[in-house]
Design a protein around this motif. Structure first.
Motif, short mmCIF file in Angstrom:
data_model
loop_
_atom_site.label_atom_id
_atom_site.label_comp_id
_atom_site.label_asym_id
_atom_site.label_seq_id
_atom_site.Cartn_x
_atom_site.Cartn_y
_atom_site.Cartn_z
N THR A 122 1.02 1.21 -3.65
CA THR A 122 1.37 2.62 -3.48
C THR A 122 0.70 3.51 -4.51
O THR A 122 0.21 4.59 -4.18
CB THR A 122 2.90 2.79 -3.53
OG1 THR A 122 3.47 1.97 -2.50
CG2 THR A 122 3.31 4.22 -3.30
N ASP A 123 0.62 3.04 -5.74
CA ASP A 123 0.01 3.86 -6.80
C ASP A 123 -1.52 3.88 -6.74
O ASP A 123 -2.16 4.54 -7.55
CB ASP A 123 0.50 3.43 -8.18
CG ASP A 123 0.12 2.00 -8.54
OD1 ASP A 123 -0.34 1.25 -7.66
OD2 ASP A 123 0.30 1.63 -9.72
N GLU A 124 -2.11 3.18 -5.78
CA GLU A 124 -3.56 3.14 -5.61
C GLU A 124 -4.03 3.96 -4.41
O GLU A 124 -5.12 3.74 -3.89
CB GLU A 124 -4.03 1.69 -5.43
CG GLU A 124 -3.73 0.78 -6.60
CD GLU A 124 -4.10 -0.66 -6.32
OE1 GLU A 124 -4.81 -1.23 -7.16
OE2 GLU A 124 -3.68 -1.21 -5.27
N ILE A 125 -3.23 4.91 -3.99
CA ILE A 125 -3.55 5.66 -2.77
C ILE A 125 -4.88 6.40 -2.89
O ILE A 125 -5.65 6.45 -1.93
CB ILE A 125 -2.41 6.59 -2.34
CG1 ILE A 125 -2.68 7.10 -0.91
CG2 ILE A 125 -2.19 7.72 -3.34
CD1 ILE A 125 -1.46 7.54 -0.17
N ASN A 126 -5.21 6.93 -4.06
CA ASN A 126 -6.50 7.62 -4.21
C ASN A 126 -7.66 6.64 -4.05
O ASN A 126 -8.69 6.99 -3.46
CB ASN A 126 -6.58 8.33 -5.56
CG ASN A 126 -5.73 9.58 -5.58
OD1 ASN A 126 -5.52 10.23 -4.56
ND2 ASN A 126 -5.19 9.91 -6.74
N ALA A 127 -7.50 5.43 -4.53
CA ALA A 127 -8.53 4.41 -4.35
C ALA A 127 -8.69 4.05 -2.87
O ALA A 127 -9.80 3.81 -2.39
CB ALA A 127 -8.20 3.16 -5.17
N ALA A 128 -7.58 4.03 -2.15
CA ALA A 128 -7.65 3.75 -0.71
C ALA A 128 -8.42 4.85 0.02
O ALA A 128 -9.25 4.57 0.88
CB ALA A 128 -6.24 3.60 -0.14
N TRP A 129 -8.15 6.10 -0.33
CA TRP A 129 -8.88 7.22 0.29
C TRP A 129 -10.36 7.13 -0.07
O TRP A 129 -11.23 7.36 0.78
CB TRP A 129 -8.28 8.56 -0.12
CG TRP A 129 -7.04 8.89 0.64
CD1 TRP A 129 -5.75 8.85 0.20
CD2 TRP A 129 -6.96 9.31 2.01
NE1 TRP A 129 -4.88 9.21 1.20
CE2 TRP A 129 -5.59 9.50 2.33
CE3 TRP A 129 -7.91 9.53 3.01
CZ2 TRP A 129 -5.16 9.91 3.59
CZ3 TRP A 129 -7.48 9.95 4.27
CH2 TRP A 129 -6.12 10.12 4.55
N ASP A 130 -10.69 6.78 -1.32
CA ASP A 130 -12.09 6.60 -1.70
C ASP A 130 -12.74 5.50 -0.87
O ASP A 130 -13.86 5.62 -0.42
CB ASP A 130 -12.21 6.24 -3.19
CG ASP A 130 -11.88 7.39 -4.12
OD1 ASP A 130 -11.87 8.57 -3.68
OD2 ASP A 130 -11.62 7.11 -5.32
N PHE A 131 -12.00 4.42 -0.67
CA PHE A 131 -12.50 3.27 0.09
C PHE A 131 -12.89 3.66 1.51
O PHE A 131 -13.92 3.21 2.03
CB PHE A 131 -11.42 2.17 0.09
CG PHE A 131 -11.77 0.96 0.90
CD1 PHE A 131 -12.77 0.09 0.50
CD2 PHE A 131 -11.07 0.68 2.07
CE1 PHE A 131 -13.09 -1.03 1.26
CE2 PHE A 131 -11.36 -0.45 2.82
CZ PHE A 131 -12.37 -1.30 2.42
N VAL A 132 -12.08 4.50 2.17
CA VAL A 132 -12.41 4.89 3.55
C VAL A 132 -13.32 6.11 3.61
O VAL A 132 -13.78 6.49 4.69
CB VAL A 132 -11.14 5.12 4.41
CG1 VAL A 132 -10.34 3.82 4.55
CG2 VAL A 132 -10.28 6.26 3.89
N GLY A 133 -13.58 6.74 2.47
CA GLY A 133 -14.54 7.84 2.42
C GLY A 133 -14.04 9.16 2.96
O GLY A 133 -14.79 9.90 3.60
N ALA A 134 -12.79 9.47 2.69
CA ALA A 134 -12.23 10.74 3.19
C ALA A 134 -11.09 11.17 2.27
O ALA A 134 -10.68 10.44 1.38
CB ALA A 134 -11.73 10.59 4.61
N ARG A 135 -10.59 12.36 2.58
CA ARG A 135 -9.41 12.91 1.91
C ARG A 135 -8.50 13.50 2.96
O ARG A 135 -8.95 13.99 3.99
CB ARG A 135 -9.80 14.03 0.93
CG ARG A 135 -10.49 13.54 -0.31
CD ARG A 135 -9.49 12.89 -1.26
NE ARG A 135 -10.19 12.20 -2.32
CZ ARG A 135 -9.87 11.01 -2.78
NH1 ARG A 135 -8.85 10.37 -2.28
NH2 ARG A 135 -10.54 10.46 -3.74
#
Length: 132
Positions: A115-128
């Protein structure tokens, strides 16, 4: 394409046309699973490759028989060809382990994020995410 919302599954609008993100709050029943599968089959008809993000921090479970629906099976097989990156945020421990295992054997770059890695997940998929 229209915004997807069905029961516990709500689409998160993104700033990238080929990234599809969803929040799951609660229990996924047969109807919600089938509706998401139909939506993603339509996405696959329009885009050769997409990235996906599932935010599951409030997920409480799903009906096992929902995986046996024809549209659900079709979308899962099609995802192997159409999904490049698949991020899951806040998955239950056993689901996160399955994602790590499946990443090694399917042609999709799949990763589970805490849960605390949500920004990394968004980076991984290339979007916001963007406001609806």
């Amino acid at each position: 394409m229209t915004h997807f919302a069905h029961g516990p599954i709500q689409q998160i609008p993104t700033d990238t046309e080929t990234v599809f993100a969803f929040q799951i709050h609660g229990h996924i029943d047969d109807d919600a699973s089938e509706a998401l599968a139909e939506f993603m089959n339509g996405v696959f008809d329009q885009h050769p490759k997409v990235n996906m993000l599932l935010e599951m921090t409030k997920f409480t479970g799903s009906d096992w028989d929902s995986m046996l629906d024809g549209d659900v099976i079709k979308s899962r097989f099609r995802s192997l060809q159409h999904v490049a990156r698949y991020a899951v945020v806040g998955a239950p421990d056993r689901a996160a382990k399955m994602i790590a295992l499946m990443d090694k054997i399917i042609p999709v770059d799949a990763r589970a994020f805490d849960t605390d890695e949500i920004n990394a997940a968004w980076d991984f998929v290339g979007a916001r995410p963007i406001a609806a």
